[in-house]
Structures are given as structure tokens and as C-alpha cells.
Design an enzyme around this catalytic site. Structure first.
Site, mmCIF file in Angstrom:
data_model
loop_
_atom_site.group_PDB
_atom_site.id
_atom_site.type_symbol
_atom_site.label_atom_id
_atom_site.label_comp_id
_atom_site.label_asym_id
_atom_site.label_seq_id
_atom_site.Cartn_x
_atom_site.Cartn_y
_atom_site.Cartn_z
ATOM 1 N N ASP A 27 0.829 -1.214 0.000
ATOM 2 C CA ASP A 27 0.000 0.000 0.000
ATOM 3 C C ASP A 27 0.866 1.267 0.000
ATOM 4 O O ASP A 27 1.997 1.259 0.485
ATOM 5 C CB ASP A 27 -0.921 -0.025 1.226
ATOM 6 C CG ASP A 27 -2.114 0.906 1.063
ATOM 7 O OD1 ASP A 27 -2.381 1.356 -0.075
ATOM 8 O OD2 ASP A 27 -2.788 1.188 2.080
ATOM 9 N N HIS A 44 2.769 3.469 -8.779
ATOM 10 C CA HIS A 44 2.569 2.049 -9.099
ATOM 11 C C HIS A 44 3.772 1.520 -9.890
ATOM 12 O O HIS A 44 4.249 0.415 -9.647
ATOM 13 C CB HIS A 44 1.289 1.853 -9.916
ATOM 14 C CG HIS A 44 0.030 2.243 -9.180
ATOM 15 N ND1 HIS A 44 -0.252 1.799 -7.905
ATOM 16 C CD2 HIS A 44 -1.014 3.039 -9.535
ATOM 17 C CE1 HIS A 44 -1.419 2.295 -7.514
ATOM 18 N NE2 HIS A 44 -1.896 3.051 -8.481
ATOM 19 N N LEU A 138 10.521 -20.761 -4.983
ATOM 20 C CA LEU A 138 9.580 -19.827 -4.349
ATOM 21 C C LEU A 138 8.260 -19.898 -5.097
ATOM 22 O O LEU A 138 8.229 -19.920 -6.329
ATOM 23 C CB LEU A 138 10.145 -18.387 -4.443
ATOM 24 C CG LEU A 138 9.202 -17.247 -4.041
ATOM 25 C CD1 LEU A 138 8.987 -17.226 -2.519
ATOM 26 C CD2 LEU A 138 9.757 -15.886 -4.476
HETATM 27 C C1 IPE Z 1 -5.583 -2.757 -0.566
HETATM 28 O O1 IPE Z 1 -5.210 -1.423 -0.600
HETATM 29 C C2 IPE Z 1 -5.441 -3.364 -1.934
HETATM 30 C C3 IPE Z 1 -4.082 -3.482 -2.455
HETATM 31 C C4 IPE Z 1 -2.980 -3.153 -1.846
HETATM 32 C C5 IPE Z 1 -3.996 -4.056 -3.756
HETATM 33 P P1 IPE Z 1 -6.287 -0.247 -0.775
HETATM 34 O O2 IPE Z 1 -5.487 0.996 -0.848
HETATM 35 O O3 IPE Z 1 -7.186 -0.538 -1.917
HETATM 36 O O4 IPE Z 1 -7.122 -0.338 0.564
HETATM 37 P P2 IPE Z 1 -8.043 0.742 1.280
HETATM 38 O O5 IPE Z 1 -9.070 1.186 0.280
HETATM 39 O O6 IPE Z 1 -7.160 1.874 1.702
HETATM 40 O O7 IPE Z 1 -8.621 0.019 2.461
HETATM 41 C C1 IPE Z 2 -1.537 0.229 -3.427
HETATM 42 O O1 IPE Z 2 -1.303 1.586 -3.441
HETATM 43 C C2 IPE Z 2 -1.673 -0.365 -4.795
HETATM 44 C C3 IPE Z 2 -3.051 -0.695 -5.192
HETATM 45 C C4 IPE Z 2 -4.109 -0.638 -4.439
HETATM 46 C C5 IPE Z 2 -3.238 -1.127 -6.572
HETATM 47 P P1 IPE Z 2 -2.509 2.617 -3.480
HETATM 48 O O2 IPE Z 2 -2.826 2.921 -4.898
HETATM 49 O O3 IPE Z 2 -3.633 2.146 -2.662
HETATM 50 O O4 IPE Z 2 -1.823 3.883 -2.824
HETATM 51 P P2 IPE Z 2 -2.502 4.890 -1.791
HETATM 52 O O5 IPE Z 2 -3.027 4.068 -0.654
HETATM 53 O O6 IPE Z 2 -3.583 5.608 -2.516
HETATM 54 O O7 IPE Z 2 -1.378 5.765 -1.397
HETATM 55 MG MG MG Z 3 -4.104 2.350 -0.700
#
Ligand code: IPE
Ligand code: IPE
Ligand code: MG
Length: 255
Positions: A27, A44, A138
Site C-alpha cells: 500500500d 505504481h 519460491l
Molecule cells: C488494498 O489497498 C489493496 C491493495 C494493496 C492491492 P487499498 O489501498 O485498496 O485499501 P483501502 O481502500 O485503503 O482500504
Molecule cells: C496500493 O497503493 C496499490 C493498489 C491498491 C493497486 P494505493 O494505490 O492504494 O496507494 P494509496 O493508498 O492511494 O497511497
Molecule cells: Mg491504498
């Protein structure tokens, strides 16, 4: 764990107590980019380097299963540009990394729904899974259009069909038989779940499988996640007492 800058110096994890399976909620990509005044997609893209570092970390430390949460069943709610950017990034990354995964004896397994993913991505996933199926160093599990609730709902539906068809009796339904209907069949439950970016929630990740996982929440956005952060999480895990409901620590039989 809030101080992710703590240096682990020359420490290394105890090879006799490595988690067999580490699962990561990667995240903070969007915030990492936005803090720099950049498009979220740049976060990303940079996150792919952190994936490479983490896969290498697993190979170096002897972690046998790594699950990465790449796209949730709820992430379709994001802008069309971000969703299609992510799908394209997943496709190009899988294409670019497949040979190196295979050379390093990495088996790829994708969990989650496939009916809503772009067809060319599904074809690539199928090709990668078949090509790497006998690899043993792995197992890299990628959770894609994955949600724990969706996975359980699909499992219950398939199980009910088998009961209706007479292939299974109601009396045989239990924890072990339910687990066989989940996408993670043949993958051990995660010992350690790491979430980056200082967000402390589960966000629909491995709801069934993480019943007794240890959690480490780290104050670092995913694109900055380094081998040092990985080591910190492993050391934190190794300092835990796992009880599984007993009144004292239990040995975890890991090979
Ligand atoms: C969870 O992260 C999904 C991934 C890391 C792929 P999100 O960023 O989508 O989660 P919320 O919305 O903050 O709970
Ligand atoms: C996690 O990073 C990746 C995915 C959910 C695909 P986020 O895109 O949720 O990044 P934040 O949480 O908005 O910073
Ligand atoms: Mg996120």
C-alpha cells in the site's frame, strides 16, 4: 512497527524460524507519487522495483511462499485511467519478468477472479502458471481482482454445487474441506502479513487464511520498501510468541 528508519545493522533473521509464507498488502503507491506532485501511476510503476527487491529478499532468506496483494475486488472503484493503467502495468510486468522468474525456479500462482480481467492478461497469466508450474524455489502468489469475501462466496457456491450433485455430504463440510475450495488450495496459511504505508486495516485480504497470522504494519510507502524493511519485518515476526489459542508459545513446524 512505526519507526521504519531503525537500522538492523548486521542482524540477520534466524534461518531456523523463517516464516514459510509472507503475504504483503503493498500500500501507499498513490500517496508516494502525490507527495512528489506526480501522477499516482508513477507510484505504481516504482512499486514494481519494490516487488523485485522483495522477491529477491525471499530467495535470499529462504521464504518459500510470497503473496502480493496487487488489485482488490474493490479497486475497480478507482478512476478508469488508474484501473486501465494498473492492468497495463500488470501485463507488461508479467511479460518482462516471466523469463527471470522461470530461470530462478519461481512458480507463479494468481488468486482472485478472472472473469473481469482483460482477456490478454488472463491469457498471459495462464501461460505463466503453466510454464512455471514445476518450479520449487519460491511460490509467488499474486492476488489480482482478489477479495477475501468474494473468494469465500465463490468457494461456498462451488461447494453447494458439489453437495447438490451428490459429490459431497453436508456432514463432511468442515474447515479442511472449505479450505480446499478456496483459491489458495495447496498454499499454506500466511505466517506473516505485512502492510506498508502506515494504514492499519485488512482491506479484504486473506480473511480466512490469516486467522492466526502475525501482522506487521510499517510506516513506509510501498515504492520505498527495501530489503532492510523486509528484514525488519522478519525480525519483528521472529520476536513474536505464537500461541494459536494455547497458554504458551507453540513451535511452528516449518521446512
Ligand atoms: C488494498 O489497498 C489493496 C491493495 C494493496 C492491492 P487499498 O489501498 O485498496 O485499501 P483501502 O481502500 O485503503 O482500504
Ligand atoms: C496500493 O497503493 C496499490 C493498489 C491498491 C493497486 P494505493 O494505490 O492504494 O496507494 P494509496 O493508498 O492511494 O497511497
Ligand atoms: Mg491504498
Amino acid at each position: 512497527m512505526s519507526d521504519s528508519s531503525t537500522s538492523t545493522g548486521t542482524l540477520s533473521p534466524d534461518p531456523a524460524h523463517m516464516p514459510l509464507h509472507v503475504a504483503i498488502i503493498m500500500d501507499g503507491n498513490g500517496r508516494w507519487a502525490q507527495k512528489r506532485g506526480w501522477e499516482r501511476m508513477r507510484g505504481h510503476q516504482k512499486g514494481v522495483d519494490a516487488v523485485r527487491r522483495t522477491v529477491q529478499g525471499c530467495m535470499d532468506y529462504g521464504v518459500r511462499y510470497l503473496t502480493l496483494y496487487a488489485f482488490s475486488t474493490e479497486n475497480w472503484k478507482r478512476s478508469t485511467a488508474e484501473v486501465s493503467g494498473l492492468m497495463l502495468l500488470l501485463k507488461t510486468t508479467l511479460k518482462a519478468e516471466l523469463e527471470s522468474f522461470h530461470k530462478n525456479s519461481i512458480r507463479l500462482k494468481v488468486i482472485g477472479r478472472r472473469d473481469r480481467l482483460p482477456q490478454d492478461l488472463v491469457a498471459l497469466i495462464e501461460e505463466a502458471e503453466i510454464k512455471t508450474k514445476d518450479n520449487t524455489a519460491l511460490t509467488l502468489v499474486v492476488a489480482l481482482d482478489y477479495g477475501g469475501r468474494d473468494e469465500i462466496a465463490r468457494a461456498v457456491s462451488n461447494l453447494a454445487q458439489d453437495v447438490l450433485a451428490g459429490r459431497m455430504a453436508c456432514g463432511d463440510i468442515g474447515e479442511a474441506s472449505i479450505a480446499r475450495y478456496l483459491d489458495t488450495v495447496e498454499v499454506p496459511d500466511p505466517d506473516l502479513v505485512i502492510r506498508t504505508s502506515d494504514v492499519v486495516r485488512v482491506s479484504n485480504f486473506l480473511l480466512w487464511q490469516a486467522a492466526y497470522s502475525e501482522f506487521v504494519f510499517m510506516d513506509v510507502c510501498w515504492p520505498d520498501f527495501s530489503k532492510e524493511h523486509f528484514l525488519q519485518a522478519l525480525l519483528s515476526y521472529q520476536g513474536r510468541e505464537r500461541r494459536f489459542g494455547h497458554d504458551k508459545a507453540q513451535d511452528v513446524p516449518h521446512g
